[in-house]
Motif scaffolding. Sequence first.
Motif, short mmCIF file in Angstrom:
data_model
loop_
_atom_site.label_atom_id
_atom_site.label_comp_id
_atom_site.label_asym_id
_atom_site.label_seq_id
_atom_site.Cartn_x
_atom_site.Cartn_y
_atom_site.Cartn_z
N LEU A 141 27.47 26.24 -15.10
CA LEU A 141 26.91 25.16 -14.29
C LEU A 141 27.56 25.11 -12.91
N ALA A 142 28.87 25.21 -12.86
CA ALA A 142 29.57 25.21 -11.57
C ALA A 142 29.11 26.38 -10.70
N ASP A 143 28.95 27.54 -11.30
CA ASP A 143 28.51 28.73 -10.57
C ASP A 143 27.10 28.54 -10.01
N VAL A 144 26.20 28.04 -10.83
CA VAL A 144 24.81 27.85 -10.37
C VAL A 144 24.76 26.80 -9.26
N LEU A 145 25.47 25.71 -9.44
CA LEU A 145 25.48 24.68 -8.40
C LEU A 145 26.05 25.22 -7.10
N GLN A 146 27.13 25.98 -7.20
CA GLN A 146 27.76 26.53 -5.99
C GLN A 146 26.81 27.49 -5.28
N ARG A 147 26.09 28.32 -6.05
CA ARG A 147 25.14 29.25 -5.44
C ARG A 147 23.98 28.51 -4.78
N GLN A 148 23.72 27.29 -5.24
CA GLN A 148 22.66 26.48 -4.65
C GLN A 148 23.15 25.62 -3.49
N GLY A 149 24.43 25.78 -3.13
CA GLY A 149 24.99 25.05 -2.00
C GLY A 149 25.50 23.67 -2.34
N ILE A 150 25.74 23.39 -3.63
CA ILE A 150 26.24 22.09 -4.06
C ILE A 150 27.69 22.25 -4.49
N ASP A 151 28.55 21.35 -4.05
CA ASP A 151 29.96 21.39 -4.44
C ASP A 151 30.07 20.98 -5.90
N PRO A 152 30.48 21.89 -6.78
CA PRO A 152 30.54 21.54 -8.21
C PRO A 152 31.58 20.46 -8.52
N LYS A 153 32.64 20.37 -7.72
CA LYS A 153 33.64 19.33 -7.95
C LYS A 153 33.06 17.95 -7.65
N ALA A 154 32.24 17.86 -6.62
CA ALA A 154 31.60 16.58 -6.30
C ALA A 154 30.58 16.23 -7.39
N ALA A 155 29.87 17.22 -7.91
CA ALA A 155 28.90 16.97 -8.98
C ALA A 155 29.62 16.48 -10.23
N ALA A 156 30.77 17.04 -10.52
CA ALA A 156 31.54 16.63 -11.70
C ALA A 156 32.02 15.19 -11.53
N SER A 192 27.20 13.99 -12.81
CA SER A 192 26.07 14.90 -12.87
C SER A 192 26.35 16.04 -13.85
N PHE A 193 27.58 16.50 -13.82
CA PHE A 193 27.98 17.60 -14.69
C PHE A 193 27.73 17.24 -16.15
N LYS A 194 28.25 16.09 -16.57
CA LYS A 194 28.13 15.67 -17.95
C LYS A 194 26.66 15.47 -18.34
N PHE A 220 20.83 27.38 -24.40
CA PHE A 220 21.69 26.45 -23.69
C PHE A 220 21.90 26.90 -22.25
N PHE A 221 22.19 28.17 -22.06
CA PHE A 221 22.40 28.69 -20.71
C PHE A 221 21.12 28.65 -19.88
N GLU A 222 19.98 28.93 -20.50
CA GLU A 222 18.70 28.81 -19.78
C GLU A 222 18.48 27.39 -19.30
N GLU A 223 18.76 26.45 -20.18
CA GLU A 223 18.59 25.03 -19.84
C GLU A 223 19.54 24.60 -18.73
N ILE A 224 20.78 25.09 -18.78
CA ILE A 224 21.74 24.75 -17.72
C ILE A 224 21.23 25.26 -16.38
N ALA A 242 18.20 25.94 -15.37
CA ALA A 242 17.02 25.19 -14.92
C ALA A 242 17.41 23.80 -14.42
N ARG A 243 18.26 23.13 -15.16
CA ARG A 243 18.66 21.78 -14.76
C ARG A 243 19.55 21.78 -13.52
N ALA A 244 20.41 22.76 -13.39
CA ALA A 244 21.27 22.85 -12.21
C ALA A 244 20.44 23.12 -10.96
N LYS A 245 19.47 23.99 -11.07
CA LYS A 245 18.60 24.27 -9.92
C LYS A 245 17.79 23.04 -9.55
N ALA A 246 17.28 22.32 -10.54
CA ALA A 246 16.53 21.09 -10.27
C ALA A 246 17.43 20.04 -9.63
#
Length: 90
Positions: free
Chosen positions: A14-29, A33-35, A72-76, A78-82
């Motif tokens: 999830l952190a990797d996908v968010l980061q690749r989408q330009g979102i700070d994963p620490k801020a999402a956590a 949003s992470f949970k 589970f990984f497919e769902e992560i 998709a949801r991270a990109k959304a």
Amino acid sequence: MRLWSKWKKGGALLADVLQRQGIDPKAAAARESFKKILDAAEAAADERLKLEQQDNGVLSRDERDTRWEVLFFEEIRARAKAHATEVKRR
């Protein structure tokens, strides 16, 4: 799999996908949003696996665990990109 893998493996993906989408994963956590994403992905993977087993028959424990992890990984992803798309729109 479940709890330890949900956070260890799922959280890393999830952190990797968010980061690749330009979102700070620490801020999402920090914003819960992470949970929410991990919980929703877990529930969706459970449901999808249940439906697949109804259609294709019962899997062995190893096959079931492996298939659940894939779903589970497919769902992560998709949801991270959304989530990233939604955050960028704000």
